[in-house]
Design a protein around this motif. Sequence first.
Motif, mmCIF file in Angstrom:
data_model
loop_
_atom_site.group_PDB
_atom_site.id
_atom_site.type_symbol
_atom_site.label_atom_id
_atom_site.label_comp_id
_atom_site.label_asym_id
_atom_site.label_seq_id
_atom_site.Cartn_x
_atom_site.Cartn_y
_atom_site.Cartn_z
ATOM 1 N N SER A 146 15.274 35.122 34.437
ATOM 2 C CA SER A 146 13.962 35.771 34.512
ATOM 3 C C SER A 146 13.865 36.907 33.501
ATOM 4 N N ALA A 184 14.204 30.689 49.343
ATOM 5 C CA ALA A 184 13.910 31.382 48.082
ATOM 6 C C ALA A 184 14.593 30.672 46.928
ATOM 7 N N ASP A 185 13.887 30.566 45.823
ATOM 8 C CA ASP A 185 14.477 30.067 44.583
ATOM 9 C C ASP A 185 15.030 31.269 43.819
ATOM 10 N N SER A 229 14.639 32.084 40.924
ATOM 11 C CA SER A 229 13.598 32.667 40.079
ATOM 12 C C SER A 229 12.695 33.616 40.863
ATOM 13 N N ASP A 230 12.535 33.375 42.169
ATOM 14 C CA ASP A 230 11.763 34.301 42.998
ATOM 15 C C ASP A 230 12.416 35.679 43.001
ATOM 16 N N ASP A 262 12.113 37.304 39.414
ATOM 17 C CA ASP A 262 10.805 37.879 39.108
ATOM 18 C C ASP A 262 10.619 39.229 39.797
ATOM 19 N N LEU A 319 12.278 40.163 50.493
ATOM 20 C CA LEU A 319 12.000 38.890 49.829
ATOM 21 C C LEU A 319 12.556 37.778 50.715
#
Length: 254
Positions: free
Chosen positions: A24, A210-211, A213-214, A217, A237
């Motif tokens: 990211s 959750a990925d 990338s989440d 970011d 998150l």
Amino acid sequence: MTDTRQVVVVTGGTRGVGAGIARSFLAAGARVVVCARRPPAAPVEAAGRSAEFRALDLRDAEAARAFFAGAVADHGAVDALVNNAGGTPFGLLAESTAARQTKIVELNLLAPLYASLAAHEVMRTQETGGSITMIGSVSGSRPSPGSGAYGAAKAGLENLAATMAVEWAPAVRVNTVVLGLARTESAALHYGDEEGIARVAATVPLGRLADPSDVGDACVFLASDRARYISGAALHLHGGGERPAFLAAASVNH
């Protein structure tokens, strides 16, 4: 979006959530340095760019100081640190040993402390200061059978971040991303096969794990100027958290 001139260190950034965080930042234009005890099987890449790997045992405080001094010597600054390295195997406390639990605490609490102290040494002298983000866990705020020492360390990590945010302001901002269930290449070790992973994902209100990338970011945002007044915060998150178990037990449809 992070400033393209930022130099970002991601600990444990060679695989899993850490690699997602590194990607990211790469996609946002930052120069990224990842560290771990062993090099990745393949370079961590995104947007046609690669993260630089440097070997480091984060449990060695002096090695951490040398690492950050070297990063500054080569890149001119360290603008952001993401303390991602951590984790634990499943193991009930009574079936483990004190030595094993000590190692878990060292990796998940002391290693981020050492890295943060070393990063602060360089960030406090920089005109633009710096940003430190801890990767916490929901395990730090609820019972964590099978990962008791890990949960205790993550609880301590969030408290540590809040204290650093007070002591190190205004030069250095410190925040925590409190991560819930994530899907990485090792998800099957924790949740079983694809069917098991799907069942676990169904317990999350947003309907999925959750990925990486989440997480990445969120870290990019916290390190950016758009988060310039955010410090001492805990960003949850976790896709909405967990549905209360009593609703399922009572067969209440909500």
